[in-house]
Design a protein around this motif. Sequence first.
Motif, mmCIF file in Angstrom:
data_model
loop_
_atom_site.group_PDB
_atom_site.id
_atom_site.type_symbol
_atom_site.label_atom_id
_atom_site.label_comp_id
_atom_site.label_asym_id
_atom_site.label_seq_id
_atom_site.Cartn_x
_atom_site.Cartn_y
_atom_site.Cartn_z
ATOM 1 N N MET A 1 10.683 40.534 17.315
ATOM 2 C CA MET A 1 11.942 40.751 17.992
ATOM 3 C C MET A 1 12.645 41.948 17.361
ATOM 4 O O MET A 1 12.750 42.053 16.150
ATOM 5 N N LEU A 2 13.129 42.854 18.180
ATOM 6 C CA LEU A 2 13.842 44.035 17.707
ATOM 7 C C LEU A 2 15.346 43.790 17.702
ATOM 8 O O LEU A 2 15.870 43.056 18.531
ATOM 9 N N TYR A 3 16.026 44.429 16.771
ATOM 10 C CA TYR A 3 17.476 44.344 16.668
ATOM 11 C C TYR A 3 17.971 45.583 15.937
ATOM 12 O O TYR A 3 17.179 46.359 15.398
ATOM 13 N N TYR A 4 19.277 45.780 15.897
ATOM 14 C CA TYR A 4 19.862 46.914 15.191
ATOM 15 C C TYR A 4 20.644 46.440 13.978
ATOM 16 O O TYR A 4 21.269 45.379 14.003
ATOM 17 N N LEU A 5 20.615 47.262 12.927
ATOM 18 C CA LEU A 5 21.433 47.048 11.745
ATOM 19 C C LEU A 5 22.417 48.208 11.639
ATOM 20 O O LEU A 5 22.008 49.368 11.582
ATOM 21 N N GLU A 54 24.935 50.459 22.397
ATOM 22 C CA GLU A 54 25.834 51.432 23.025
ATOM 23 C C GLU A 54 27.265 50.901 23.091
ATOM 24 O O GLU A 54 28.216 51.600 22.715
ATOM 25 N N ASP A 55 27.420 49.670 23.535
ATOM 26 C CA ASP A 55 28.753 49.063 23.611
ATOM 27 C C ASP A 55 29.353 48.902 22.214
ATOM 28 O O ASP A 55 30.549 49.134 22.013
ATOM 29 N N ALA A 56 28.530 48.495 21.258
ATOM 30 C CA ALA A 56 29.011 48.288 19.891
ATOM 31 C C ALA A 56 29.531 49.588 19.293
ATOM 32 O O ALA A 56 30.609 49.611 18.678
ATOM 33 N N LEU A 57 28.805 50.683 19.458
ATOM 34 C CA LEU A 57 29.253 51.960 18.915
ATOM 35 C C LEU A 57 30.554 52.421 19.561
ATOM 36 O O LEU A 57 31.431 52.957 18.881
ATOM 37 N N ALA A 58 30.709 52.172 20.856
ATOM 38 C CA ALA A 58 31.954 52.521 21.544
ATOM 39 C C ALA A 58 33.118 51.699 20.993
ATOM 40 O O ALA A 58 34.208 52.237 20.741
ATOM 41 N N VAL A 59 32.907 50.406 20.791
ATOM 42 C CA VAL A 59 33.948 49.527 20.240
ATOM 43 C C VAL A 59 34.341 50.000 18.849
ATOM 44 O O VAL A 59 35.530 50.081 18.512
ATOM 45 N N LYS A 68 28.071 54.000 9.321
ATOM 46 C CA LYS A 68 27.537 54.912 8.321
ATOM 47 C C LYS A 68 26.146 55.378 8.750
ATOM 48 O O LYS A 68 25.865 56.561 8.797
ATOM 49 N N ARG A 69 25.296 54.421 9.068
ATOM 50 C CA ARG A 69 23.947 54.665 9.576
ATOM 51 C C ARG A 69 23.553 53.472 10.432
ATOM 52 O O ARG A 69 24.092 52.383 10.272
ATOM 53 N N VAL A 70 22.585 53.684 11.329
ATOM 54 C CA VAL A 70 22.090 52.601 12.179
ATOM 55 C C VAL A 70 20.570 52.620 12.126
ATOM 56 O O VAL A 70 19.950 53.681 12.196
ATOM 57 N N PHE A 71 19.985 51.439 12.007
ATOM 58 C CA PHE A 71 18.533 51.300 11.971
ATOM 59 C C PHE A 71 18.059 50.338 13.051
ATOM 60 O O PHE A 71 18.689 49.298 13.279
ATOM 61 N N LEU A 72 16.957 50.685 13.675
ATOM 62 C CA LEU A 72 16.237 49.772 14.549
ATOM 63 C C LEU A 72 15.313 48.988 13.634
ATOM 64 O O LEU A 72 14.597 49.579 12.806
ATOM 65 N N ALA A 73 15.350 47.678 13.725
ATOM 66 C CA ALA A 73 14.569 46.833 12.820
ATOM 67 C C ALA A 73 13.768 45.815 13.616
ATOM 68 O O ALA A 73 14.108 45.473 14.741
ATOM 69 N N ASP A 74 12.696 45.339 12.987
ATOM 70 C CA ASP A 74 11.927 44.259 13.591
ATOM 71 C C ASP A 74 11.730 43.157 12.563
ATOM 72 O O ASP A 74 11.951 43.359 11.369
ATOM 73 N N ASN A 75 11.351 41.992 13.015
ATOM 74 C CA ASN A 75 11.188 40.843 12.119
ATOM 75 C C ASN A 75 10.078 41.044 11.107
ATOM 76 O O ASN A 75 10.023 40.342 10.106
ATOM 77 N N GLU A 80 13.589 51.859 11.320
ATOM 78 C CA GLU A 80 13.588 53.233 11.780
ATOM 79 C C GLU A 80 15.024 53.659 12.036
ATOM 80 O O GLU A 80 15.741 53.030 12.817
ATOM 81 N N GLU A 81 15.463 54.731 11.349
ATOM 82 C CA GLU A 81 16.851 55.171 11.501
ATOM 83 C C GLU A 81 17.059 55.759 12.891
ATOM 84 O O GLU A 81 16.217 56.476 13.421
ATOM 85 N N VAL A 82 18.200 55.437 13.457
ATOM 86 C CA VAL A 82 18.573 55.902 14.788
ATOM 87 C C VAL A 82 19.625 56.986 14.610
ATOM 88 O O VAL A 82 20.610 56.784 13.889
ATOM 89 N N GLY A 83 19.445 58.126 15.254
ATOM 90 C CA GLY A 83 20.444 59.186 15.183
ATOM 91 C C GLY A 83 21.703 58.793 15.944
ATOM 92 O O GLY A 83 21.634 58.209 17.018
ATOM 93 N N LEU A 84 22.841 59.075 15.345
ATOM 94 C CA LEU A 84 24.110 58.759 16.000
ATOM 95 C C LEU A 84 24.542 59.977 16.700
ATOM 96 O O LEU A 84 25.198 60.484 17.242
#
Length: 84
Positions: A1-5, A54-59, A68-75, A80-84
């Motif tokens: 399962m993928l999620y963001y940190l 997308e909604d979270a970053l807007a909020v 500060k930074r965002v990563f795509l993560a899996d279990n 993998e760092e996501v560019g903001l």
Amino acid sequence: MLYYLIICRSLTYAQRTAAALGRAGITAHIFRTPRQIAGEGCSHCVKIRLHDLEDALAVLRQAGLPAKRVFLADNGGGYEEVGL
């Protein structure tokens, strides 16, 4: 399962981030940033579902709580760092 940190600079900012997301109806969980991606010092992060980024970053921009930074993560422990 993928999620963001969403990496926050302190526990206080992680708490504020999770609270702002919660008020917007976005489920968020706070925990210590995994060692592999923490960088220098200790930090905390907020875990959100894959489709909420997308909604979270807007909020967070509206609340004055930039990520500060965002990563795509899996279990499996991959990050993998996501560019903001």
